[in-house]
Design an enzyme around this catalytic site. Structure first.
Site, PDB file in Angstrom:
ATOM      1  N   ARG A   1       0.946  -1.165  -0.071  1.00 57.05           N
ATOM      2  CA  ARG A   1      -0.006  -0.080  -0.127  1.00 57.05           C
ATOM      3  C   ARG A   1       0.883   1.256   0.108  1.00 57.05           C
ATOM      4  O   ARG A   1       1.858   1.234   0.736  1.00 57.05           O
ATOM      5  CB  ARG A   1      -1.022  -0.172   1.223  1.00 57.05           C
ATOM      6  CG  ARG A   1      -1.578   1.126   1.495  1.00 57.05           C
ATOM      7  CD  ARG A   1      -2.866   1.421   0.394  1.00 57.05           C
ATOM      8  NE  ARG A   1      -3.741   2.565   0.879  1.00 57.05           N
ATOM      9  CZ  ARG A   1      -3.684   3.695   0.801  1.00 57.05           C
ATOM     10  NH1 ARG A   1      -2.503   4.072   0.229  1.00 57.05           N
ATOM     11  NH2 ARG A   1      -4.528   4.468   0.989  1.00 57.05           N
TER      12      ARG A   1
ATOM     13  N   GLU B   1     -11.084   4.836  -5.462  1.00 60.97           N
ATOM     14  CA  GLU B   1     -11.477   3.566  -5.321  1.00 60.97           C
ATOM     15  C   GLU B   1     -11.993   3.048  -6.572  1.00 60.97           C
ATOM     16  O   GLU B   1     -12.535   3.853  -7.668  1.00 60.97           O
ATOM     17  CB  GLU B   1     -12.471   3.394  -4.254  1.00 60.97           C
ATOM     18  CG  GLU B   1     -12.150   3.798  -2.930  1.00 60.97           C
ATOM     19  CD  GLU B   1     -11.062   2.833  -2.299  1.00 60.97           C
ATOM     20  OE1 GLU B   1     -11.246   1.662  -2.628  1.00 60.97           O
ATOM     21  OE2 GLU B   1     -10.071   3.359  -1.584  1.00 60.97           O
TER      22      GLU B   1
ATOM     23  N   ARG C   1      -1.256  -5.422   4.853  1.00 59.96           N
ATOM     24  CA  ARG C   1      -0.348  -4.891   3.792  1.00 59.96           C
ATOM     25  C   ARG C   1       0.753  -4.020   4.228  1.00 59.96           C
ATOM     26  O   ARG C   1       0.706  -3.147   5.219  1.00 59.96           O
ATOM     27  CB  ARG C   1      -1.209  -4.082   2.649  1.00 59.96           C
ATOM     28  CG  ARG C   1      -2.284  -4.920   2.195  1.00 59.96           C
ATOM     29  CD  ARG C   1      -2.954  -3.780   1.186  1.00 59.96           C
ATOM     30  NE  ARG C   1      -3.643  -2.621   1.841  1.00 59.96           N
ATOM     31  CZ  ARG C   1      -4.413  -1.786   1.372  1.00 59.96           C
ATOM     32  NH1 ARG C   1      -4.814  -1.848   0.301  1.00 59.96           N
ATOM     33  NH2 ARG C   1      -5.180  -0.829   2.389  1.00 59.96           N
TER      34      ARG C   1
END
Length: 160
Positions: A48, A56, A90
């Site tokens: 990330r 998004e 992540r």
């Protein structure tokens, strides 16, 4: 005096062991505008991008942000400098393209992400967003762009 010296040495040792972990590998997937997957020593790592937030999927400019990120890094060997881990496990990292160019800053500068000020105080990212806004690049072409964190919140409220 000896105790003071011992304390200073202990602090120095602790500081030296807290060095950011760096990963070098090939980008094998781009999940969205701010998330990539790298192959490091035969292992897939989901990264990330630190300090940025891209639109998004399903949000205006979400597809374009993913396409821009892919054009910048897919198939390239990059370096990721770990900052932390997020709630999804992540690795959160600053990613550098060949030539030591910050991928994170490049995405913001092109207008495909916000500087995520909640998590980053980076002057480089702040300047990149300011430039993109002034030049109406990427998502800043939209008259009323909606930040991804606001879009996610609205989507969660509608789902309730």
């Amino acid at each position: 005096m000896r105790m003071l010296l011992l304390n200073v040495l202990c602090c120095l040792c602790i500081t030296l062991t807290v060095v950011a972990q760096t990963y070098t590998g090939k980008v094998t997937a781009v999940k969205d505008g701010d998330t990539i997957e790298m192959l490091v020593n035969g292992k897939k790592l989901r990264i990330r991008l630190f300090g940025i937030d891209s639109p998004e999927r399903g949000q205006p400019f979400g597809t374009k942000a993913k396409e821009f990120t892919a054009a910048q890094c897919f198939g390239k060997v990059v370096k990721a400098v770990r900052q932390s881990r997020d709630q999804y496990g992540r690795i959160v990292a600053e990613v550098y393209l060949p030539g030591d160019v910050s991928l994170n800053a490049a995405i913001v500068k092109a207008g495909f992400a916000w500087h995520y000020k909640k998590f980053s105080k980076s002057p480089l990212l702040a300047a990149a967003e300011t430039t993109a806004r002034k030049e109406r690049l990427g998502l800043w072409k939209d008259k009323h762009p909606v930040a991804p964190w606001q879009w996610r919140k609205r989507k969660t409220i509608k789902a309730s």
